[in-house]
Design a protein around this motif. Structure first.
Motif: not given
Lengths: 195, 195, 195, 195
Positions: B149-153, B156-160, B170-174, B103-107
């Motif tokens: 970037s918006l697409a990757i975020y 990433a949120i869904a995958i979290a 993915l955050y690091a990739v952006v 949850l926090q990684v998604a936040a």
């Protein structure tokens, strides 16, 4: 690109770093005069860190007088320096919290070493952008003080595990070397403005 | 209206944000070398957040070179961006405190997504004020990097919730995509100053 | 005397105030989704306080465009405003900590009331220094929005002890009134620059 | 060397100091009206410290109007002043935490005394650089207010161990003496600009 905003941002970050350290000075709940005793080493480490951050600000200030313009690489070399400086309050507080345990005294030295390396990288990037005949390249010269500092940090980090107070003295010695502001830039700028 | 004070205020807020994060690095009371182990992910998340805020400052800096004047809408679009950036230290600390729970990684990703959206809104408001033929409109172009970037975020949120470490990667990739500063403005400003 | 440093100092203080509030958002140790529920009112109060401080900065910015010079009285009227604004993070945190207890909701209103009064005093001191025919006197006019805000704050503080949520709604209403930036200065400055 | 960055850095540090003090105002967990009672002396000490830091900023602002250039010694005399000012939030919090115990009231006075001494040193260094016939030397004159303040601080520190509230009153008296901004610089600058 203009250097004004880079200077203003660096001033802001360094101003926050230098004042945030005071938050590490945890207010003692005791009202006894004995409550002052454990504060003494904490206070001394605060003084040392304040002087270190002050030295970086002062030298940054002097160096950027000789800078004409900035680019992306300079922005990031500068942010890299600010990153390591931002860890100074953390390692100061860690050292205090563990009563100057060897590992933490060494960690303090590692942050100083990486800050100094970041400063060296920043000077290299600035010289690369401005050219070898630029004012800034001449002012920096062989950077004797920078190299000797890096050497002392390495020695101090190694000694910390064996004689931690000697390491602390060595950190203070490097600060003393730099407390004398970097007159190289003042000299050259004065010469330049002469007819 | 002059853009100077908006730049100065933004620099101040971003400088405080970037240094306040270090307060989330809670000083461990233990002096053992093992006390370092739980610090590693905390340190990495601090590095990532520092780089993100640095990217925003750097791109803000570049973009405002092409801005001539500001109005009320621009002031508030800028404050909106600063609002989401000001939550970066909070979500970084929350992620650390819960040992990178899904949850926090998604936040963390949500705050990055909303910061990026706020930046996009700011660019739109700036283009609306300066016109489609303005320097800033040309420099921004189709904003490919912003959209990807918006697409990757979002991904990433869904995958979290399923594979939190992949989200972190993915955050690091952006961040890596943006670490290369926005040369669009440098190029155009150089062309403009050519005869 | 120059207004530049007063603007820079105000920007610095307001930048610190606006970002320090995020420290009141205490990081929850729980990783459950339920940990988010108590955060909702805390988050909303953070948004409201951020918007309030943003409004003060924006209006301060607009107003000082019409200021020519400053004196000792203006410096202190400005510091007086910054004093009450500096208490906004405190009352926000206090309200959160007591789960929006009546007394604390009223205290929040009192700080808003005193901030607004300090802003009114600042405008009076500025008009006194610049004269009744000055640009700033014309731009401020009868200050209808300022007076209506003071009245709403007084009502909200009284209501807080009886219906605390209505008081919160009233605080949000005043923010909404002001969210529209003070166009009086934009208009007059545009007229002034017309031939 | 330019004075602009020194002013900007000082503004940044003082802005952080003045707003960091509000973090010492610990949010009470109680919602009772009685929770307000212990806050009263804490609030008054916050007001006093805010006024003191405000006085330093205001006088710093006035004095630097008469400064033409800065050198390394001035940079460090200024950092020395900022060092003692940065301890004001700490001693304010310490005094609050110990319910104004004699030792802590005296410690508050010691930091005020050392800040005032640092300010005096800064004025001396500025006069030494600009010469005895400079605008700044004339504006400072015999510095009667500065000397009387130092004397009152010394008396207050001694009294603190015997009658701590009298010491607090004396601190407030010195603040009142200085609240009237330093008109010496305003006067001289006006005379100078006269034909």
């Amino acid at each position: 690109m203009n250097k004004g905003r880079l200077e203003a941002f660096s001033d802001g970050v360094i101003a926050v770093i230098i004042t945030i350290m005071v938050l590490e000075l945890k207010v003692p709940h005791d009202a006894d005069p004995e409550a002052l005793v454990p504060l003494v080493p904490v206070f001394l480490s605060y003084v040392l860190s304040f002087v270190y951050v002050g030295i970086y600000w002062s030298n940054h200030h002097h160096m950027f007088h000789a800078v004409h313009h900035v680019n992306g690489a300079i922005l990031w070399a500068n942010l890299h320096l600010l990153f390591w400086l931002s860890l100074v309050p953390f390692v100061t507080g860690w050292m205090d919290e563990t009563h100057f345990a060897p590992l933490q005294v060494a960690a303090y030295g590692v942050v100083l070493l990486l800050s100094a390396s970041a400063y060296t990288i920043l000077t290299r990037v600035l010289v690369a952008e401005h050219g070898k005949d630029s004012l800034i390249a001449k002012a920096l010269g062989s950077d004797f003080k920078g190299n000797i500092s890096l050497a002392i940090y390495v020695v101090a980090i190694a000694i910390a595990f064996w004689q931690r107070w000697i390491a602390c003295v060595l950190y203070a010695v490097v600060a003393a070397i730099w407390l004398i502001p970097d007159r190289r830039f003042e000299k050259l700028l004065q010469e330049k403005s002469k007819p």
